[in-house]
Motif scaffolding. Structure first.
Motif, short mmCIF file in Angstrom:
data_model
loop_
_atom_site.label_atom_id
_atom_site.label_comp_id
_atom_site.label_asym_id
_atom_site.label_seq_id
_atom_site.Cartn_x
_atom_site.Cartn_y
_atom_site.Cartn_z
N ILE A 3 10.79 -6.58 -4.38
CA ILE A 3 10.49 -5.37 -3.62
C ILE A 3 10.54 -4.17 -4.55
O ILE A 3 11.17 -4.21 -5.61
N ALA A 4 9.85 -3.11 -4.16
CA ALA A 4 9.86 -1.86 -4.90
C ALA A 4 10.50 -0.81 -3.99
O ALA A 4 10.04 -0.58 -2.87
N LEU A 5 11.58 -0.20 -4.47
CA LEU A 5 12.27 0.83 -3.71
C LEU A 5 11.84 2.21 -4.19
O LEU A 5 11.76 2.46 -5.39
N CYS A 6 11.58 3.10 -3.25
CA CYS A 6 11.12 4.45 -3.55
C CYS A 6 12.24 5.29 -4.18
O CYS A 6 13.38 5.24 -3.73
N ARG A 7 11.91 6.05 -5.21
CA ARG A 7 12.85 7.01 -5.79
C ARG A 7 12.38 8.45 -5.60
O ARG A 7 13.17 9.37 -5.75
N CYS A 8 11.11 8.65 -5.27
CA CYS A 8 10.58 10.02 -5.18
C CYS A 8 10.83 10.66 -3.82
O CYS A 8 10.75 11.87 -3.68
N GLY A 9 11.10 9.85 -2.79
CA GLY A 9 11.35 10.38 -1.47
C GLY A 9 10.11 10.72 -0.67
O GLY A 9 10.20 11.27 0.41
N ARG A 10 8.93 10.39 -1.18
CA ARG A 10 7.69 10.73 -0.49
C ARG A 10 7.02 9.54 0.18
O ARG A 10 5.96 9.68 0.78
N SER A 11 7.62 8.38 0.13
CA SER A 11 7.02 7.17 0.70
C SER A 11 6.89 7.27 2.21
O SER A 11 7.78 7.81 2.89
N ALA A 12 5.83 6.73 2.76
CA ALA A 12 5.64 6.67 4.20
C ALA A 12 6.35 5.47 4.80
O ALA A 12 6.42 5.34 6.03
N VAL A 13 6.87 4.57 3.96
CA VAL A 13 7.55 3.36 4.43
C VAL A 13 8.92 3.20 3.78
O VAL A 13 9.23 2.18 3.19
N PRO A 14 9.77 4.24 3.86
CA PRO A 14 11.06 4.16 3.19
C PRO A 14 11.89 3.00 3.73
O PRO A 14 11.75 2.66 4.90
N PRO A 15 12.68 2.35 2.94
CA PRO A 15 13.05 2.69 1.58
C PRO A 15 12.10 2.12 0.53
O PRO A 15 12.33 2.21 -0.66
#
Length: 69
Positions: A42-54
């Motif tokens: 899996i790829a976890l978001c670090r930028c905080g702009r993802s539409a499918v967090p985390p």
């Protein structure tokens, strides 16, 4: 054939990109509840702009909008 090494968890951070998690892991929310991860990578978001967090959706690659003066 699966070996013990196949089950080892790897976490890799990419500059200006996501955190990739591979292997056996359990993903939990802030309350300790499970977050379903349907893949072994899996790829976890670090930028905080993802539409499918985390999870990362690639939004970090888009240019940021700036306010007009």
């Amino acid at each position: 054939m699966t070996t013990e090494d196949d089950a080892a968890t790897q976490i890799r951070l990419y500059p200006d990109g996501p955190i990739l998690v591979r292997g056996d892991f359990e993903l939990l929310d802030e309350d300790g509840g499970p977050i379903p991860a349907e893949r072994r990578t899996i790829a976890l978001c670090r930028c905080g702009r993802s539409a499918v967090p985390p999870f990362c959706d690639g939004t970090h690659t888009l240019p940021r909008r700036t306010r007009a003066s």
